[in-house]
Scaffold this active site. Sequence first.
Site, short mmCIF file in Angstrom:
data_model
loop_
_atom_site.label_atom_id
_atom_site.label_comp_id
_atom_site.label_asym_id
_atom_site.label_seq_id
_atom_site.Cartn_x
_atom_site.Cartn_y
_atom_site.Cartn_z
N HIS A 1 -12.72 -8.25 3.77
CA HIS A 1 -13.56 -9.05 2.87
C HIS A 1 -14.51 -8.15 2.09
CE1 HIS A 1 -12.58 -12.81 5.33
NE2 HIS A 1 -12.01 -12.91 4.15
N ARG B 1 1.58 -17.47 2.92
CA ARG B 1 1.89 -17.17 4.31
C ARG B 1 1.18 -18.17 5.22
NH1 ARG B 1 0.69 -12.39 1.51
NH2 ARG B 1 2.35 -10.83 1.50
N ARG C 1 5.81 -20.43 2.85
CA ARG C 1 6.75 -19.91 3.83
C ARG C 1 6.44 -20.52 5.19
NH1 ARG C 1 6.63 -13.57 4.88
NH2 ARG C 1 4.75 -14.12 6.04
N GLU D 1 15.59 -10.92 3.43
CA GLU D 1 14.87 -9.77 3.96
C GLU D 1 15.64 -9.05 5.05
OE1 GLU D 1 11.09 -11.13 5.58
OE2 GLU D 1 11.97 -13.09 5.97
N ASN E 1 9.72 -5.80 1.61
CA ASN E 1 9.09 -5.04 2.70
C ASN E 1 10.02 -4.93 3.90
OD1 ASN E 1 6.95 -5.15 0.95
ND2 ASN E 1 5.68 -6.46 2.22
N ASP E 2 10.47 -6.09 4.41
CA ASP E 2 11.37 -6.07 5.56
C ASP E 2 12.78 -5.63 5.17
OD1 ASP E 2 9.95 -6.57 7.87
OD2 ASP E 2 9.95 -8.74 7.59
N ARG F 1 8.36 0.46 9.01
CA ARG F 1 7.38 0.76 7.96
C ARG F 1 5.97 0.95 8.49
NH1 ARG F 1 5.61 -4.58 5.50
NH2 ARG F 1 6.59 -6.21 6.72
N CYS G 1 9.22 -11.12 -3.65
CA CYS G 1 7.86 -11.38 -3.17
C CYS G 1 7.31 -10.22 -2.34
CB CYS G 1 7.78 -12.68 -2.38
SG CYS G 1 8.72 -12.67 -0.84
#
Length: 547
Positions: free
Chosen positions: A187, A293, A329, A428, A451-452, A462, A499
């Site tokens: 934050h 998410r 998702r 993915e 990413n995956d 990763r 995405c």
Amino acid sequence: MLTLTGKPVSTGIGIGPLATYRRAAISTEVRPVEDTEAELARFRKAREEAAGQLGSLYAKALETVGEKDAAIFEIHRMMLEDDEYTEGVEGRIREGLNAEAAVDQTALELAAVFRDMEDEYMRGRAADVTDVSRRVVQILCGAASEDAFVYEKVILAAGDLSPEEVMHLDAETVLGIVLSAGSATSHTAILIRNLGIPAVFGVGQAVCGQEGKTAVVDAIGGKVFLDPDEATLTEMRERQGRWQESQKALERVRGKESVTQDGQKVRIYANAGHLADLPGVVGSDAEGIGLFRSEFIYLESDDYPTEEQQFAVYKKVLEAMPGKRVIIRTMDIGADKKADYFALKPEENPALGLRAIRLCLTRPELFKTQLRALCRASAYGKLAVMFPMIISVEEVRRAREMLRKAKLELLAEGVPVAETIETGIMIETPAAAIISDKLAKEVDFFSIGTNDLTQYTLAIDRQQTGLDDFFDAHHPALLRLIEMTVRNAHEAGIWAGICGELGADLSMTETFLRMGIDELSVPAASVLLLRSKVRSLDIGASGNKEL
């Protein structure tokens, strides 16, 4: 000249003398106590006072920086009330620890859990636990929240900063921020970005003891130059001027179509990992949300979230994006994203274990609760539901059938549900990409989670930074899988988007458009930058290039 490398958390270039941020001293030294009830009362009083301070900060932030930034302090207040946090502190006090040490040890333990998570947003929560605990300890020690130091036209250096400390900074006089530690998703980072201050985190301890030296914070390249030579200083001033001009140019594409010079259109959506991200998404001019998410709802709960709790979250997301597609998702719990109440068994390789759609299909009642909440929320906007970690047609059919039954149940109960709810899957895994021709017949869209997909294709974790030399996000095998997926989607008459992090890689934008990608979902801060890139391209003139 000393050159330091770190993580850019905002953008821009700041140049000025270096000043160190100093706090009042506090102590978390272990001190045995005999009267545990008195110590518990002391902690509870400090926690109550901290909650009051955060409430005041929230009210102040609403007036000065708006609801987007104010939400940070409300989240911190909620953390103070979290059962896992309070029980951890009070349990240690009952064992004979003093309140300061109990708060500190609980914070260290919870922060370590967050830092080990794969999801970048959840890793950022480690800093929030630390900030909240620091506030409580300061109250217990009777210390001031920060020194009354007047900063004037400086580059500010610190180990880390809390959101409250950032709120006390003046963006007109703090020309840049450099932290030896800190998370890019905290934050603190969010506030700094919204204040527009160039900042680089994680440069290490070498920044200490450089008081008064000229410093350059290059939050574009992730560099900090201390006592730069004349050539470097001249170059950075020129880059600073060019960057300021480029920012003005970005605002000129706000509200414009994301279309190339030869007329090829692409939708640019934003990713979101929490309700706190929504103001940033709305302000980014994104054309929709390409990935919301949902797992944060589970990770921030002490027990399985109810249908009502989930419905309230999904409804807020949809209402924040009227008329725009919002892709939510279904929960991607498992692997590194775990909540104790799920009681998941230890796995040797959790990234390849019981996670995401596999967990949902093996716990149908849990999945049904989420699907009912999603269906109820669909009446409040343009909802699309996306299933993660798909490897087979059978998984898709089972998930869609459960969604259909949830919708019919609600309609039978007289609960309004949208007539149409788009369904899609994340591509993915290599398995999903290879059979994408078959999967495309089952759904309305594909969203490629690069990413995956990258880690599974290259067989490289990763999270293992020691393998960076072997990790290639532009590997031809990966690009061929993406191209195959897009081609199969279009042949079946559905759309395909990206995405994952690769969607915001401007060096790949032209490649993706030549493949025919229909949508790119990126961090909110990248939306206008990506649109500007798209509008600068002429795909027809670039010709065909072999992947």
